[in-house]
Design an enzyme around this catalytic site. Structure first.
Site, PDB file in Angstrom:
ATOM      1  N   TYR A  13      63.513  67.781  18.745  1.00 33.35           N
ATOM      2  CA  TYR A  13      62.964  68.923  18.424  1.00 33.35           C
ATOM      3  C   TYR A  13      64.286  69.942  19.083  1.00 33.35           C
ATOM      4  O   TYR A  13      64.836  70.437  18.919  1.00 33.35           O
ATOM      5  CB  TYR A  13      61.775  69.103  18.375  1.00 33.35           C
ATOM      6  CG  TYR A  13      60.300  69.144  18.435  1.00 33.35           C
ATOM      7  CD1 TYR A  13      60.628  70.067  17.169  1.00 33.35           C
ATOM      8  CD2 TYR A  13      60.273  67.706  18.802  1.00 33.35           C
ATOM      9  CE1 TYR A  13      59.910  69.806  16.464  1.00 33.35           C
ATOM     10  CE2 TYR A  13      58.454  67.711  17.570  1.00 33.35           C
ATOM     11  CZ  TYR A  13      59.124  68.575  16.284  1.00 33.35           C
ATOM     12  OH  TYR A  13      57.753  68.059  15.900  1.00 33.35           O
ATOM     13  N   VAL A  14      64.925  68.947  20.809  1.00 33.65           N
ATOM     14  CA  VAL A  14      65.528  69.766  20.838  1.00 33.65           C
ATOM     15  C   VAL A  14      67.976  69.194  20.503  1.00 33.65           C
ATOM     16  O   VAL A  14      68.399  70.227  19.849  1.00 33.65           O
ATOM     17  CB  VAL A  14      66.456  69.738  22.070  1.00 33.65           C
ATOM     18  CG1 VAL A  14      67.470  70.486  23.326  1.00 33.65           C
ATOM     19  CG2 VAL A  14      64.476  70.629  23.077  1.00 33.65           C
ATOM     20  N   ASP A  35      69.691  58.147  18.125  1.00 32.68           N
ATOM     21  CA  ASP A  35      68.053  57.769  18.625  1.00 32.68           C
ATOM     22  C   ASP A  35      67.758  56.081  18.747  1.00 32.68           C
ATOM     23  O   ASP A  35      67.977  56.066  17.695  1.00 32.68           O
ATOM     24  CB  ASP A  35      66.993  58.741  17.825  1.00 32.68           C
ATOM     25  CG  ASP A  35      65.813  59.141  18.574  1.00 32.68           C
ATOM     26  OD1 ASP A  35      65.829  59.877  19.313  1.00 32.68           O
ATOM     27  OD2 ASP A  35      64.685  57.919  19.085  1.00 32.68           O
ATOM     28  N   VAL A  91      67.051  63.632  25.727  1.00 30.72           N
ATOM     29  CA  VAL A  91      65.364  62.255  25.719  1.00 30.72           C
ATOM     30  C   VAL A  91      64.703  63.209  26.076  1.00 30.72           C
ATOM     31  O   VAL A  91      64.630  63.918  26.619  1.00 30.72           O
ATOM     32  CB  VAL A  91      66.424  61.439  25.969  1.00 30.72           C
ATOM     33  CG1 VAL A  91      66.883  60.478  25.225  1.00 30.72           C
ATOM     34  CG2 VAL A  91      66.046  61.013  27.701  1.00 30.72           C
ATOM     35  N   ALA A 165      63.685  78.586  21.319  1.00 37.97           N
ATOM     36  CA  ALA A 165      62.023  78.314  21.029  1.00 37.97           C
ATOM     37  C   ALA A 165      62.606  77.969  19.921  1.00 37.97           C
ATOM     38  O   ALA A 165      62.586  77.765  18.673  1.00 37.97           O
ATOM     39  CB  ALA A 165      61.376  79.621  21.119  1.00 37.97           C
ATOM     40  N   SER A 266      46.605  85.354  23.462  1.00 42.13           N
ATOM     41  CA  SER A 266      46.406  84.474  22.639  1.00 42.13           C
ATOM     42  C   SER A 266      45.273  83.319  23.542  1.00 42.13           C
ATOM     43  O   SER A 266      44.523  83.642  24.310  1.00 42.13           O
ATOM     44  CB  SER A 266      47.882  83.866  22.503  1.00 42.13           C
ATOM     45  OG  SER A 266      48.206  82.713  23.570  1.00 42.13           O
ATOM     46  N   PHE A 269      48.870  79.193  26.211  1.00 41.79           N
ATOM     47  CA  PHE A 269      50.259  79.046  25.449  1.00 41.79           C
ATOM     48  C   PHE A 269      50.177  77.226  25.740  1.00 41.79           C
ATOM     49  O   PHE A 269      49.816  76.831  26.219  1.00 41.79           O
ATOM     50  CB  PHE A 269      51.493  79.204  26.499  1.00 41.79           C
ATOM     51  CG  PHE A 269      51.265  78.847  28.243  1.00 41.79           C
ATOM     52  CD1 PHE A 269      51.475  77.795  28.538  1.00 41.79           C
ATOM     53  CD2 PHE A 269      51.219  80.105  28.651  1.00 41.79           C
ATOM     54  CE1 PHE A 269      51.208  77.574  29.401  1.00 41.79           C
ATOM     55  CE2 PHE A 269      50.933  79.575  30.359  1.00 41.79           C
ATOM     56  CZ  PHE A 269      51.295  78.584  30.541  1.00 41.79           C
ATOM     57  N   CYS A 273      57.039  72.473  26.746  1.00 39.72           N
ATOM     58  CA  CYS A 273      57.943  73.307  27.806  1.00 39.72           C
ATOM     59  C   CYS A 273      57.557  73.414  28.895  1.00 39.72           C
ATOM     60  O   CYS A 273      57.734  73.564  30.628  1.00 39.72           O
ATOM     61  CB  CYS A 273      59.654  74.126  27.095  1.00 39.72           C
ATOM     62  SG  CYS A 273      60.482  73.208  26.640  1.00 39.72           S
ATOM     63  N   ARG A 343      52.751  69.260  20.330  1.00 43.06           N
ATOM     64  CA  ARG A 343      52.823  69.240  21.725  1.00 43.06           C
ATOM     65  C   ARG A 343      51.705  70.183  22.984  1.00 43.06           C
ATOM     66  O   ARG A 343      52.599  71.369  22.768  1.00 43.06           O
ATOM     67  CB  ARG A 343      54.286  68.557  22.419  1.00 43.06           C
ATOM     68  CG  ARG A 343      54.795  67.508  21.990  1.00 43.06           C
ATOM     69  CD  ARG A 343      56.011  67.189  22.915  1.00 43.06           C
ATOM     70  NE  ARG A 343      57.365  67.941  22.092  1.00 43.06           N
ATOM     71  CZ  ARG A 343      58.338  67.839  21.811  1.00 43.06           C
ATOM     72  NH1 ARG A 343      58.440  66.688  23.202  1.00 43.06           N
ATOM     73  NH2 ARG A 343      58.739  68.777  21.535  1.00 43.06           N
TER      74      ARG A 343
END
Ligand code: UDX
Ligand code: ADP
Length: 459
Positions: A13-14, A35, A91, A165, A266, A269, A273, A343
């Site tokens: 994702y990063v 990867d 990673v 984000a 909410s 969270f 992260c 996640r």
């Protein structure tokens, strides 16, 4: 020092989105993302851009523009290391699930493996950039491994934390509030500054020492998460006093010293992260015997866990203190809208709580596949895979999820939920028809008009 070839280890994702944008904006720099995961690399190379392994609005266009020109995805890690001037390490650094620091410290085994591989392969000087979120002073360990196991070449270590984000990765990368580069070698820092300067105004590129850069990433996420926990703590108070948390958010957010962002109450969270970074901060503070500091930040997580449990318990209590055998339709499983990432998603923990009470959970999420949902539940280790499959059903049609349900629970703020034909849904649900809105997404007046019993966080 002019960078001609960049390699990024880790196509997640990063790494994936960040390198795609670096390649898009630096057509003269060859960028290779590697990867170990062959399926992931195959998906990054898929001719059908809707099959990219990371879902992010606008990412398909960026990859479409740069891939094959100066952006490449490969599983040949050694070759990519050998050829690069600059190597990003991107990673995963999950929270440790074993041994010392279990449940708190970051597991650095993947980082160390990368460092050893870089050291073994590199035959020329390299700039090594930490992109993954890491505990403070990881750069020191990295340097030690590189220098002690390498072939006598020079390594310069930089810290360049990512602040994108998920769900808005492409716009965040195109237009960052700031880029942070920490390091000791002025030339190496300047080389990375030049890569970003291709599209980021110079005054937004901040340079610091290594440790400040590493720590700033943890602190930025801790402050953001703290705002969410702060407003969530107030949501509970609002529910018992008759105040409305959205009105409170608006009122305090108008104070320019507080600011309006990140004050949306909410169900809690999630994401890879916030929790991990705070746990890391707490672990570091404890390791220096800073008990008051550690306890202070730990409360942000404690409150977040409380919010998830509170949401689930309210469902149980409202459904006459039993959900055994009842159908609860989950709208959303991702940790926020516009991503397929699950996640630490609040949905996982809310489901777990309801499943303990033998509820039947029917999940619909526009982007998360069924196998991922079952994997998330298996990862919790609360019950057997067979048991999960007995109690949890995943469907591709929201109307199917809601038909015959005793209650609907909104776990992710996907825009499409607002546009559903709620009158039609009302016809098919059990009565009384409950809606528990963990995102304050739906329209109370409309739903009550249709005869729903509507509960939203903080009202
Ligand atoms: C976060 C940081 O924002 C980003 O800078 C860093 O690089 C990675 O971690 P991310 O986790 O992708 O990004 O998403 P973010 O938008 O920060 O949301 C995190 C969680 O907080 C989500 O579950 C979201 O729903 C929740 N949230 C956010 C709230 O509940 N209320 C808010 O007001 C804001
Ligand atoms: P993030 O959100 O930090 O990007 P992800 O889990 O999405 O985390 O991505 C990290 C990627 O790094 C995974 O695809 C994983 O296969 C890859 N990876 C981990 N260790 C190595 C390694 N030693 N060499 C190459 N890739 C690795």
């Amino acid at each position: 020092m002019q960078i001609k070839k960049i390699t990024c280890i880790g196509a997640g994702y990063v790494g994936g989105p960040t390198m795609s944008v670096i390649a898009q904006k630096n057509p003269n720099v060859e960028v290779t993302v590697v990867d170990l995961n062959e399926a992931r690399i195959a998906a990054w190379n898929d001719a059908d851009l809707s099959k990219l392994p990371v879902y992010e609005p606008g990412l398909d266009a960026v990859v479409g523009e740069a891939r094959g020109r100066n952006l490449f995805f490969s599983t040949d890690v050694d070759k990519a290391i050998d050829e690069a001037d600059m190597i990003f390490i991107s990673v995963n650094t999950p929270t440790k699930t074993y041994g010392k620091g279990k449940g708190q410290a970051a597991d650095l085994k993947y980082i160390e493996l990368c460092a050893r591989q870089i050291a073994a392969v590199a035959k020329s000087d390299k700039i090594v950039v930490e992109k993954s979120t890491l505990p403070v002073r990881t750069a020191e360990a990295l340097k030690s491994i590189l220098d002690n196991t390498g072939n006598g070449v020079n390594f310069h270590i930089l810290s360049n934390p990512e602040f994108l984000a998920e769900g808005t990765a492409v716009t965040d990368l195109h237009n960052p509030d700031r880029v942070l580069i920490g390091g000791e070698d002025a030339e190496a820092i300047e080389a990375l500054v030049q890569v970003y300067e291709a599209w980021v105004p110079r005054e937004r590129i901040l340079t610091t020492n290594l440790w400040s850069s590493e720590l700033s990433k943890l602190v930025a996420n801790a402050f953001l998460a703290q705002r969410v926990s702060s407003i969530n703590s107030i949501s509970e108070l609002c529910e018992v006093t008759g105040a409305n948390v959205d009105e409170v958010s608006r009122a305090i957010g108008h104070d320019s010293r507080i600011g309006a962002k990140f004050l949306k109450a909410s169900v809690g969270f999630g994401g890879s992260c916030f929790q991990k970074d705070i746990l890391n901060l707490v672990y570091i503070a404890r390791s220096y015997n800073l008990t008051a500091v550690a306890n202070y930040w730990e409360q942000v997580i404690i409150l977040n866990d409380h919010q998830k449990v509170r949401f689930a318990e309210n469902i149980i209590k409202t459904l006459y203190n039993t959900v055994n055998g009842k159908n609860i339709a989950f709208l959303g499983w991702a940790f926020k809208k516009d991503t397929n990432d699950t996640r630490e998603s609040a949905a996982i923990y809310v489901a777990d709580h309801l499943l303990d009470e033998e509820a039947n959970v029917i999940v619909y999420d526009p982007k998360v596949p069924a196998e991922q949902i079952y994997r998330d539940l298996v990862y919790l280790g609360t019950r057997s895979p067979e048991e999960n499959r007995r109690l949890v059903k995943v469907v591709n049609d929201p109307y199917e999820a809601l038909a015959g349900a005793h209650a609907a629970a909104v776990l992710t703020e996907w825009d499409e939920f607002k546009g559903y034909d709620w009158a039609k849904i009302k016809e098919t649900m059990k009565r009384p028809s409950f809606v528990f809105d963990g995102r304050k997404l739906l329209n109370r007046a409309q739903l009550e008009e249709l005869g729903f019993v509507y509960y939203a966080i903080g009202e």
